[in-house]
Design a protein around this motif. Structure first.
Motif, PDB file in Angstrom:
ATOM      1  N   HIS A  53       0.831  -1.194   0.000  1.00 47.60           N
ATOM      2  CA  HIS A  53       0.000   0.000   0.000  1.00 47.60           C
ATOM      3  C   HIS A  53       0.871   1.252   0.000  1.00 47.60           C
ATOM      4  O   HIS A  53       1.772   1.407   0.801  1.00 47.60           O
ATOM      5  CB  HIS A  53      -0.912   0.046   1.226  1.00 47.60           C
ATOM      6  N   GLU A  65       4.084  -6.397   4.864  1.00 46.60           N
ATOM      7  CA  GLU A  65       4.272  -4.973   4.703  1.00 46.60           C
ATOM      8  C   GLU A  65       5.745  -4.669   4.901  1.00 46.60           C
ATOM      9  O   GLU A  65       6.504  -5.519   5.350  1.00 46.60           O
ATOM     10  CB  GLU A  65       3.432  -4.194   5.714  1.00 46.60           C
ATOM     11  N   LYS A  71      10.114   1.407   6.149  1.00 48.17           N
ATOM     12  CA  LYS A  71       9.044   2.355   6.457  1.00 48.17           C
ATOM     13  C   LYS A  71       9.566   3.625   7.101  1.00 48.17           C
ATOM     14  O   LYS A  71       8.965   4.697   6.963  1.00 48.17           O
ATOM     15  CB  LYS A  71       7.995   1.698   7.352  1.00 48.17           C
ATOM     16  N   GLY A 101       5.933   0.949  15.533  1.00 45.92           N
ATOM     17  CA  GLY A 101       5.727   1.654  14.273  1.00 45.92           C
ATOM     18  C   GLY A 101       6.729   2.776  14.106  1.00 45.92           C
ATOM     19  O   GLY A 101       7.341   3.240  15.068  1.00 45.92           O
ATOM     20  N   SER A 157       8.473  -5.658  11.801  1.00 44.23           N
ATOM     21  CA  SER A 157       8.420  -4.232  12.128  1.00 44.23           C
ATOM     22  C   SER A 157       8.957  -3.949  13.530  1.00 44.23           C
ATOM     23  O   SER A 157       8.743  -2.877  14.085  1.00 44.23           O
ATOM     24  CB  SER A 157       6.984  -3.714  12.009  1.00 44.23           C
ATOM     25  N   HIS A 182      -1.907   0.769  10.672  1.00 46.93           N
ATOM     26  CA  HIS A 182      -1.672   0.551   9.240  1.00 46.93           C
ATOM     27  C   HIS A 182      -2.719   1.269   8.403  1.00 46.93           C
ATOM     28  O   HIS A 182      -2.419   1.766   7.326  1.00 46.93           O
ATOM     29  CB  HIS A 182      -1.720  -0.954   8.947  1.00 46.93           C
ATOM     30  N   THR A 192      -4.763  -3.313  11.065  1.00 47.50           N
ATOM     31  CA  THR A 192      -3.391  -3.726  10.797  1.00 47.50           C
ATOM     32  C   THR A 192      -3.438  -5.001   9.954  1.00 47.50           C
ATOM     33  O   THR A 192      -4.410  -5.768  10.056  1.00 47.50           O
ATOM     34  CB  THR A 192      -2.626  -3.996  12.108  1.00 47.50           C
ATOM     35  N   ASN A 194      -1.542  -7.567  10.347  1.00 46.27           N
ATOM     36  CA  ASN A 194      -1.004  -8.669  11.149  1.00 46.27           C
ATOM     37  C   ASN A 194      -1.995  -9.042  12.243  1.00 46.27           C
ATOM     38  O   ASN A 194      -2.280  -8.249  13.138  1.00 46.27           O
ATOM     39  CB  ASN A 194       0.342  -8.242  11.746  1.00 46.27           C
ATOM     40  N   LYS A 219      -2.660   6.848   5.283  1.00 45.10           N
ATOM     41  CA  LYS A 219      -3.344   5.720   5.919  1.00 45.10           C
ATOM     42  C   LYS A 219      -4.864   5.772   5.735  1.00 45.10           C
ATOM     43  O   LYS A 219      -5.554   4.793   6.029  1.00 45.10           O
ATOM     44  CB  LYS A 219      -3.029   5.697   7.424  1.00 45.10           C
ATOM     45  N   GLY A 224      -6.652  -2.984   6.784  1.00 44.78           N
ATOM     46  CA  GLY A 224      -5.867  -4.189   6.993  1.00 44.78           C
ATOM     47  C   GLY A 224      -6.745  -5.346   7.429  1.00 44.78           C
ATOM     48  O   GLY A 224      -7.950  -5.198   7.657  1.00 44.78           O
TER      49      GLY A 224
END
Length: 268
Positions: A53, A65, A71, A101, A157, A182, A192, A194, A219, A224
């Motif tokens: 994304h 991701e 990121k 994050g 992450s 996410h 998210t 996950n 976002k 997600g």
């Protein structure tokens, strides 16, 4: 610029930084978003990058991701502006939970000068930046702040998630949660990709008196796999000035308070 030249530039950017955001490529290449997305699709079809994304990342078999390093290079002005605005909401001497994050990592960096904080986090990079700022070589505290790191299984992450993290969080109560997500969507709320991280984030929400979500404008309208919370569960949502006016109006009516951070403020 020819299509082949554009695609080579995109590939160079992904290889150099681990990922590239569509919006950044549009500015760098001087073409439309549709053109950039088409080039990424072609590169992905040739097995050179992975489509995600908002852009492309280097190929990885470990994650759905981009990882933390990739990121962390994306949307830097937006994250810096959001971090400053979110940090201003945290009172000295309070207890704070910070989720994993890259945006929350930026917030943690902005909090290093706030005295007397007790921070609970499931993020290894967040714990590291605070530990380095607050702890002297002999282990003594430099600011009166302390960091509690949950256990759990490590994700790409750099989040600690799963039953161990959830069990630890269920026994805690904090004043404020700084939550990275996410996706933010009118119907799906906060999400998210996950499933296990979603469960851990729900435990973070349950442990907090006030929920502050930090999410850059890319976002919006992203959904997600795993839900975290509804928009109505958010006390404050901090985003950047790239968010469209229609989205601002909707969010302002659904969350407790919407804070739009100006990117120029991060440069001053």
């Amino acid at each position: 610029m020819l299509a082949r030249q554009r695609q080579e530039r995109i590939l160079e950017e992904v290889r150099a930084h681990g990922g590239a955001r569509v919006s950044d490529l549009v500015s760098a290449l001087g073409v439309s978003e549709m053109t950039v997305r088409r080039d990424i699709t072609i590169l992905a079809g040739r097995g050179l990058v992975a489509r995600v994304h908002g852009g492309a990342t280097a190929l990885s078999a470990r994650a759905e991701e981009p990882g933390f390093s990739a990121k962390s290079q994306m949307a830097l002005p937006q994250k810096e502006a959001i971090a400053r605005a979110a940090a201003a909401l945290v009172a000295p001497g309070s207890s704070v939970a910070i989720s994993a994050g890259t945006t929350t990592h930026a917030v943690a960096s902005a909090l290093v000068d706030t005295p007397g904080l007790t921070v609970v986090t499931n993020s290894l990079p967040v714990a590291q930046v605070l530990h380095e700022a607050w702890c002297a070589p002999d282990g003594s505290s430099l600011s009166g702040g302390s960091v509690v790191l949950t256990g759990g299984e490590r994700t790409p992450s750099d989040a600690l998630v799963g039953p161990v993290a959830v069990a630890a969080l269920r026994s805690l109560h904090v004043d404020t949660l700084l939550l990275g997500v996410h996706g933010v969507d009118a119907q799906a709320g906060l999400t998210t990709p996950n499933l296990v991280e979603g469960e851990t984030n729900r435990a973070l929400v349950a442990a907090a008196r006030h929920v502050v979500v930090v999410a850059d404008s890319s976002k919006w309208h992203v959904v997600g796999l795993a839900g975290i919370a509804a928009l109505e569960d958010v006390d404050v949502l901090v985003t950047d000035d790239g968010l469209p006016q229609a989205a601002r109006d909707l969010l302002a009516a659904r969350v407790g308070r919407l804070v739009v951070a100006e990117r120029a403020a991060a440069l001053g």
